[in-house]
Motif scaffolding. Structure first.
Motif, PDB file in Angstrom:
ATOM      1  N   GLU A  23      10.447 -16.923   5.451  1.00  0.00           N
ATOM      2  CA  GLU A  23      10.968 -15.967   4.463  1.00  0.00           C
ATOM      3  C   GLU A  23       9.817 -15.452   3.616  1.00  0.00           C
ATOM      4  O   GLU A  23       8.756 -16.089   3.516  1.00  0.00           O
ATOM      5  N   THR A  24      10.040 -14.290   3.002  1.00  0.00           N
ATOM      6  CA  THR A  24       9.094 -13.804   1.997  1.00  0.00           C
ATOM      7  C   THR A  24       9.896 -13.128   0.890  1.00  0.00           C
ATOM      8  O   THR A  24      11.030 -12.704   1.112  1.00  0.00           O
ATOM      9  N   ILE A  25       9.318 -13.090  -0.296  1.00  0.00           N
ATOM     10  CA  ILE A  25       9.980 -12.450  -1.433  1.00  0.00           C
ATOM     11  C   ILE A  25       9.087 -11.312  -1.914  1.00  0.00           C
ATOM     12  O   ILE A  25       7.886 -11.518  -2.131  1.00  0.00           O
ATOM     13  N   LEU A  26       9.660 -10.115  -2.049  1.00  0.00           N
ATOM     14  CA  LEU A  26       8.880  -8.961  -2.529  1.00  0.00           C
ATOM     15  C   LEU A  26       9.387  -8.523  -3.893  1.00  0.00           C
ATOM     16  O   LEU A  26      10.600  -8.497  -4.127  1.00  0.00           O
ATOM     17  N   PRO A  27       8.472  -8.138  -4.793  1.00  0.00           N
ATOM     18  CA  PRO A  27       8.896  -7.482  -6.031  1.00  0.00           C
ATOM     19  C   PRO A  27       9.437  -6.095  -5.672  1.00  0.00           C
ATOM     20  O   PRO A  27       8.906  -5.447  -4.762  1.00  0.00           O
ATOM     21  N   ILE A  28      10.494  -5.664  -6.356  1.00  0.00           N
ATOM     22  CA  ILE A  28      11.127  -4.388  -5.987  1.00  0.00           C
ATOM     23  C   ILE A  28      11.099  -3.403  -7.153  1.00  0.00           C
ATOM     24  O   ILE A  28      11.677  -3.658  -8.213  1.00  0.00           O
ATOM     25  N   HIS A  29      10.352  -2.313  -6.962  1.00  0.00           N
ATOM     26  CA  HIS A  29      10.501  -1.142  -7.833  1.00  0.00           C
ATOM     27  C   HIS A  29      10.407   0.077  -6.924  1.00  0.00           C
ATOM     28  O   HIS A  29       9.916  -0.030  -5.789  1.00  0.00           O
ATOM     29  N   PHE A  30      10.915   1.181  -7.399  1.00  0.00           N
ATOM     30  CA  PHE A  30      11.153   2.313  -6.503  1.00  0.00           C
ATOM     31  C   PHE A  30      10.328   3.538  -6.878  1.00  0.00           C
ATOM     32  O   PHE A  30       9.932   3.691  -8.035  1.00  0.00           O
ATOM     33  N   SER A  31      10.127   4.413  -5.881  1.00  0.00           N
ATOM     34  CA  SER A  31       9.597   5.755  -6.132  1.00  0.00           C
ATOM     35  C   SER A  31      10.730   6.733  -5.868  1.00  0.00           C
ATOM     36  O   SER A  31      11.469   6.581  -4.887  1.00  0.00           O
ATOM     37  N   VAL A  32      10.867   7.722  -6.739  1.00  0.00           N
ATOM     38  CA  VAL A  32      11.864   8.771  -6.507  1.00  0.00           C
ATOM     39  C   VAL A  32      11.109   9.960  -5.899  1.00  0.00           C
ATOM     40  O   VAL A  32      10.159  10.471  -6.499  1.00  0.00           O
ATOM     41  N   LEU A  33      11.507  10.325  -4.686  1.00  0.00           N
ATOM     42  CA  LEU A  33      10.757  11.315  -3.902  1.00  0.00           C
ATOM     43  C   LEU A  33      11.565  12.593  -3.699  1.00  0.00           C
ATOM     44  O   LEU A  33      12.784  12.532  -3.506  1.00  0.00           O
ATOM     45  N   LYS A  34      10.857  13.730  -3.712  1.00  0.00           N
ATOM     46  CA  LYS A  34      11.525  15.016  -3.444  1.00  0.00           C
ATOM     47  C   LYS A  34      10.607  15.886  -2.560  1.00  0.00           C
ATOM     48  O   LYS A  34       9.423  15.538  -2.398  1.00  0.00           O
ATOM     49  N   ARG A  35      11.158  16.956  -2.012  1.00  0.00           N
ATOM     50  CA  ARG A  35      10.311  17.855  -1.216  1.00  0.00           C
ATOM     51  C   ARG A  35       9.324  18.558  -2.148  1.00  0.00           C
ATOM     52  O   ARG A  35       9.719  19.001  -3.241  1.00  0.00           O
ATOM     53  N   PRO A  36       8.058  18.701  -1.733  1.00  0.00           N
ATOM     54  CA  PRO A  36       7.088  19.362  -2.607  1.00  0.00           C
ATOM     55  C   PRO A  36       7.582  20.752  -3.016  1.00  0.00           C
ATOM     56  O   PRO A  36       8.028  21.527  -2.167  1.00  0.00           O
ATOM     57  N   GLY A  37       7.569  21.002  -4.312  1.00  0.00           N
ATOM     58  CA  GLY A  37       7.915  22.328  -4.827  1.00  0.00           C
ATOM     59  C   GLY A  37       9.403  22.629  -4.880  1.00  0.00           C
ATOM     60  O   GLY A  37       9.798  23.717  -5.280  1.00  0.00           O
ATOM     61  N   SER A  38      10.242  21.675  -4.472  1.00  0.00           N
ATOM     62  CA  SER A  38      11.684  21.972  -4.464  1.00  0.00           C
ATOM     63  C   SER A  38      12.222  22.021  -5.893  1.00  0.00           C
ATOM     64  O   SER A  38      11.610  21.493  -6.826  1.00  0.00           O
ATOM     65  N   GLY A  39      13.393  22.647  -6.066  1.00  0.00           N
ATOM     66  CA  GLY A  39      13.930  22.892  -7.406  1.00  0.00           C
ATOM     67  C   GLY A  39      14.886  21.813  -7.878  1.00  0.00           C
ATOM     68  O   GLY A  39      14.567  20.631  -7.851  1.00  0.00           O
ATOM     69  N   GLU A  40      16.089  22.255  -8.270  1.00  0.00           N
ATOM     70  CA  GLU A  40      17.070  21.365  -8.892  1.00  0.00           C
ATOM     71  C   GLU A  40      17.460  20.199  -7.967  1.00  0.00           C
ATOM     72  O   GLU A  40      17.597  20.370  -6.756  1.00  0.00           O
ATOM     73  N   ILE A  41      17.629  19.013  -8.581  1.00  0.00           N
ATOM     74  CA  ILE A  41      18.039  17.829  -7.802  1.00  0.00           C
ATOM     75  C   ILE A  41      19.548  17.663  -7.963  1.00  0.00           C
ATOM     76  O   ILE A  41      20.020  17.267  -9.031  1.00  0.00           O
ATOM     77  N   ARG A  42      20.279  17.981  -6.908  1.00  0.00           N
ATOM     78  CA  ARG A  42      21.751  17.845  -6.972  1.00  0.00           C
ATOM     79  C   ARG A  42      22.234  16.569  -6.294  1.00  0.00           C
ATOM     80  O   ARG A  42      23.287  16.049  -6.622  1.00  0.00           O
TER      81      ARG A  42
END
Ligand SMILES: O=C(O)C(=O)Cc1ccccc1
Length: 301
Positions: free
Chosen positions: A78-97
């Protein structure tokens, strides 16, 4: 080179865990936990890396169900990983719906989404990396992903280090077809599934067998058997290794009381040494057995 199946696609936290548990081996992503486990059962892979539990959301149901149904599989590491996230979007895209991710990830960033993207609708995807693929393909506007996802998908980071709960962690298993167990280290974890018969007090009886031998539980979960409404299986993890006399004594007692499936004995990632109560150590069990043997041979009383 070992063939390792993992819960993918590329860029999941599970891929990160697989790299840590099997450096340099041949890693192949599978779309679901069930398919990764099936690859091992079919012999297409030697082992599979799957998430089992996290400190915020609890167990990963697909993994518990996948391990308790079908041919037996056994965790060897087994292994344990610390978990934090990146919020990703398309380069240059507009409103996040829409913002997509694995349900465990969405649950771990709920407050961040409410504060930062209050108008975006959360959408469940099969994995954090599948959400990133969905963003690339235009299915969603943003993905809550593992930081490594962007090594594969080249999206724009709207935010990094996102997590409602600091120091969140997820534990991952490497599972194989049954074979030789890893050697005991003194800081091991054993996992079983107990299908308790429907009788008053069965669960309590099982726990008493463990508690009476001074065995410390590290997790207990119930999952429905899915056959009869109201019928459950218990997933129990405890400190110790099947090769230890104190654990053998407990397992034989449990085996007499219920249907058991052994899910593995392996070193703990956190290296926490098993708690041993007075009179409940391996030598105590060996000494007691030696005394009974001597009495049986007429060499003592
Ligand atoms: O989807 C992933 O990346 C996974 O490996 C499962 C998962 C999801 C959320 C937190 C940790 C692991």
């Amino acid at each position: 080179m070992l063939r390792i199946a993992y819960f993918g696609p590329q860029g999941t936290f599970t891929e990160q865990a697989a790299r840590a548990l099997a450096p340099g081996e041949d890693l192949t992503p599978y779309e679901t936990v069930r398919l990764a486990l099936q690859a091992v059962r079919d012999g297409a892979a030697d082992a599979a890396c799957v998430p089992i539990e996290n400190s915020v959301e609890g167990v990963v149901p697909a993994t518990l169900d996948g391990l308790s149904d079908g041919d037996p599989l056994v965790a060897t590491a087994e292994t344990i990983l610390p978990i934090h996230f990146s919020v990703l979007k398309r380069p240059g895209s507009g409103e996040i719906r829409t913002v997509a991710s694995h349900p465990h990830a969405l649950a771990q960033v709920r407050e961040w989404l409410e504060a930062n993207l209050p108008d975006a609708t959360p959408v469940a995807s099969s994995s954090t990396a599948a959400a990133a693929v969905g963003v690339v393909e235009g299915d969603f506007d943003a993905a809550v992903s593992a930081p490594v996802a962007n090594e594969h998908y080249q999206l724009e980071e709207l935010a990094t280090g996102v997590a409602d709960v600091r120091d969140a962690q997820t534990r991952f298993l490497m599972v194989r077809r049954p074979g030789e167990l890893p050697a005991p280290t003194g800081a091991d974890r054993t996992s079983i599934v107990a299908a308790a018969v429907n009788r008053t007090g069965t669960l309590s009886d099982l726990l008493v067998e463990l508690a009476g031998r001074g065995i410390n539980l590290t997790r207990i979960d119930a999952r429905p058997t899915r056959n009869n409404f109201g019928e459950y299986r218990f997933f129990i993890d405890f400190e110790g290794h099947l090769a230890e006399p104190r654990i053998i004594d407990a397992m034989t007692a449990l085996r007499r009381r219920c249907h058991l499936r052994f899910l593995g004995s392996h070193p703990r990632a956190d290296e926490v040494v098993a708690t041993i109560e007075d009179g409940a150590g391996n030598q105590d069990f060996l000494d007691a057995q030696a005394w009974v043997d001597a009495v049986l041979k007429g060499e003592g009383a």
